[in-house]
Design an enzyme around this catalytic site. Structure first.
Site, short mmCIF file in Angstrom:
data_model
loop_
_atom_site.label_atom_id
_atom_site.label_comp_id
_atom_site.label_asym_id
_atom_site.label_seq_id
_atom_site.Cartn_x
_atom_site.Cartn_y
_atom_site.Cartn_z
N GLU A 13 0.81 -1.21 0.00
CA GLU A 13 0.00 0.00 0.00
C GLU A 13 0.85 1.27 0.00
OE1 GLU A 13 -3.12 1.06 -0.12
OE2 GLU A 13 -4.02 -0.87 -0.44
N CYS A 60 -8.00 3.89 1.77
CA CYS A 60 -7.15 2.71 1.72
C CYS A 60 -7.96 1.48 1.33
CB CYS A 60 -6.50 2.50 3.09
SG CYS A 60 -5.36 1.12 3.17
N CYS A 63 -6.94 -1.06 5.00
CA CYS A 63 -7.64 -0.68 6.24
C CYS A 63 -9.10 -0.44 5.90
CB CYS A 63 -7.01 0.58 6.82
SG CYS A 63 -5.23 0.48 7.03
N HIS A 67 -11.24 3.95 8.58
CA HIS A 67 -11.62 5.34 8.32
C HIS A 67 -13.13 5.54 8.38
CE1 HIS A 67 -7.54 6.54 7.54
NE2 HIS A 67 -7.39 5.49 6.77
N ARG A 478 -2.65 -0.11 12.56
CA ARG A 478 -1.36 0.56 12.51
C ARG A 478 -1.23 1.65 13.57
NH1 ARG A 478 -3.12 -1.49 8.13
NH2 ARG A 478 -1.71 -2.65 6.78
N SER A 501 0.20 6.12 9.90
CA SER A 501 1.42 6.23 9.10
C SER A 501 1.86 7.67 8.91
CB SER A 501 1.24 5.54 7.74
OG SER A 501 1.21 4.14 7.89
N CYS A 545 1.66 1.94 5.76
CA CYS A 545 0.55 1.92 4.80
C CYS A 545 0.36 3.34 4.31
CB CYS A 545 -0.72 1.39 5.45
SG CYS A 545 -2.10 1.20 4.30
N CYS A 548 -3.00 5.45 3.19
CA CYS A 548 -3.78 6.22 4.16
C CYS A 548 -3.20 7.61 4.37
CB CYS A 548 -3.81 5.49 5.50
SG CYS A 548 -4.74 3.96 5.49
#
Length: 566
Positions: A13, A60, A63, A67, A478, A501, A545, A548
């Site tokens: 990703e 993403c 994930c 979100h 994450r 991230s 990732c 994101c």
């Protein structure tokens, strides 16, 4: 002094670039640069706040829930909406199985190949491999016949000169330490995990209609009805199916993932002293077990640890969170601003592709630099487990002590690349063991006559205040994820997402402080700078990732970046 670049470093990703200086066989400095731009915040302006989660979940493709839940919680926080207990428990099941599936996928498919030399498995004795596996657990596939079959599949890949999913790696690298039998066992479990994860995530299809991107989230609760007598609702049959899938998830974690993690880690104990990073940790906590809306009642506690001091956990003060763009390709003041006031106005000043090096004295990343009280913070499973451990969480304390004892290391080993990887396994184990209990809570609540799944009291925008602001927090796989919304005249006036991230991959801030990736790489030894496997180990331990953190779209179809390794 040599300069090296790994680009891209992520396996799935987003685009993450690491630029490093090497001297005396070790990294002396490093820069984390994301080479894609995220602009979904701009798309949200002027839209109905209740629709925001439809857009944000597309940040993403991995994930797939995080979100959604952060966005919905932000709107509920802004409008002071309390959701029914059934909705809270259903959300726990959805986001909990996401954590379990995501962490297992990360270990086997995104991180294990940094430690496991797949090609070495061709030299393994299947009988000895079976004996090794049987010594670790009673998993039913631990047979010499099974491992011989996996070895034959691997041999066929190699014979054709096409390694498929195992193609891009530094096979034969001197930093690999596992014996052939351990490599064959881990490769077999890599393949098993592919089938396993596809099955357990069916829980999302049952509770959310689909995966990825479940569709039954809703501001005020959930959109899946509960009716024990209806085939078109969450009923006894579907709950029983969820229970079986949760058992399958728990069995694999307990009998395959955790034994493999401990087995692999035992050969790399020196990594307990590598990759510590900034030493400050932020976890926003997760899994409400009532509908009070109070984050201090979460199953995983929220908090902050500073300077690796496990004797003190500080509460999170949201007013102390800022984002700096001093070294990021955005317009705005170099000094950090609070997410409520943040803007996403791109201003690219970097080199045109193709390029070998980025000038890191100026702006060098599309990722902003989140800071807490002006300090770099690491988030993720290590932060989650450290905060839980230091807060006296019984499950975390027991699991951490068990892992430390089996590896023969002390608590100081947690502050490392190895500790980060172990913490991910511990979080997975704890959540996998707890998920059936949350399902039982849901069943008990329904049996008590409570079928409510949505609070529609404030669904009509005419009941909203003219202006409102809210934040939605979720402890994603994450780490700490937060969405920040300002609502004016029933529309989104401003929207910002500060994702895990972004915290971890952040570039320097206005004070020159490194982000967690950058800090964790300093001091990392390299056996062969032309094949920087050790960089992959530390950065992948964070599970980066970047999709994101940043997004890009060129409506004209022009090439935006060209990727190369130099």
């Amino acid at each position: 002094m040599a300069k090296i670049v790994v680009d891209p470093i992520t396996r799935i990703e987003g685009h993450l670039r690491i630029q490093a200086e090497v001297d005396g066989g070790a990294i002396t400095d490093a820069w984390s640069s994301s080479t894609m731009f995220r602009g979904i915040e701009k798309i949200l302006k002027g839209r109905d706040p209740r629709d925001a989660w439809y857009f944000t979940q597309r940040f993403c493709g991995v994930c797939t829930t995080v979100h959604s839940i952060a966005s919905i919680r932000a709107v509920e926080n802004a409008l002071n909406i309390r959701i029914p207990l059934n909705a809270e428990l259903i959300r726990n099941l959805i986001i909990g199985i996401q954590v379990v599936q995501d962490h297992v996928i990360h270990f086997y498919h995104l991180h294990a190949l940094d430690w496991v030399d797949v090609v070495s498995g061709l030299k393994a004795d299947p009988v000895k491999t079976a004996a090794l596996a049987a010594s670790l657990s009673d998993w039913p596939l631990n047979s010499s016949t099974y491992f011989k079959g996996v070895q034959e599949k691997l041999k066929a890949f190699v014979a054709k000169g096409r390694l498929g999913p195992f193609a891009n790696a530094y096979w034969g690298h001197p930093a690999y330490k596992l014996p052939p039998e351990a490599n064959l066992m881990a490769t077999a479990h890599y393949l098993e995990a592919l089938d396993w994860q596809r099955e357990v995530i069916k829980i999302h299809a049952i509770l959310g209609s689909k995966n990825p991107h479940p569709q039954t989230f809703l501001v005020g609760g959930m959109a899946i009805p509960i009716d024990p007598t209806s085939q078109n609702a969450l009923n006894a049959d579907k709950i029983a199916e969820i229970g079986e899938l949760l058992k399958k998830a728990k069995d694999f974690v307990e009998k395959v993932y955790i034994p493999d993690l401990l087995a692999v880690a035992s050969f790399y104990k020196e990594w307990a002293g590598i990759g510590a990073g900034v030493g400050n940790y932020l976890s926003c906590g997760e899994y409400p077990l009532d509908n009070s809306g109070k984050r201090e009642k979460l199953w995983f506690p929220a908090g902050i640890i500073l300077n690796r001091d496990l004797t003190k956990v500080y509460p999170i003060d949201q007013k102390k969170i800022t984002e700096s763009v001093a070294h990021s390709w955005y317009e705005g003041s170099d000094a950090g601003v609070h997410p409520y006031d943040g803007q996403t106005e791109p201003k690219y000043t970097g080199p045109k592709p193709p390029y070998d090096m980025i000038d890191t004295t100026g702006k060098y990343s599309w990722v902003k630099s989140p800071r807490y009280d002006g300090t770099s913070m690491e988030t993720g499973p290590l932060a989650t487990i450290l905060v839980a451990y230091a807060s006296g969480h019984a499950g975390a304390k027991g699991a951490v002590d068990m892992v430390l004892k089996k590896l023969g290391v002390g608590p100081e080993a947690l502050f490392s690349t190895l500790g980060r990887t172990a913490a991910r396994g511990i979080e997975t184990l704890l959540v996998a063991q707890e998920l059936p209990k949350w399902l039982d809570m849901l069943v008990a609540n329904v049996k008590g006559g409570d079928l409510a799944i949505h609070n529609g009291e404030k669904w009509d925008p005419s009941s909203w205040p003219r202006e409102a602001a809210g934040s939605g927090w979720h402890n994603a796989p994450r780490g700490a994820l937060s969405h920040w919304i300002r609502i004016k005249d029933q529309k989104i006036e401003n929207y910002q997402a500060v994702v895990p991230s972004t915290w971890n991959a952040s570039p320097r801030d206005e004070k020159g402080q490194r982000g967690p990736y950058e800090a964790a790489l300093v001091g990392t030894p390299l056996a062969d700078p032309s094949k920087p496997l050790e960089i992959l180990r530390t950065i992948h331990s964070f599970d980066p990732c970047l999709a994101c953190a940043v997004h890009v779209m060129d409506a004209e179809g022009d090439e935006m970046v060209q990727i190369k390794v130099v």
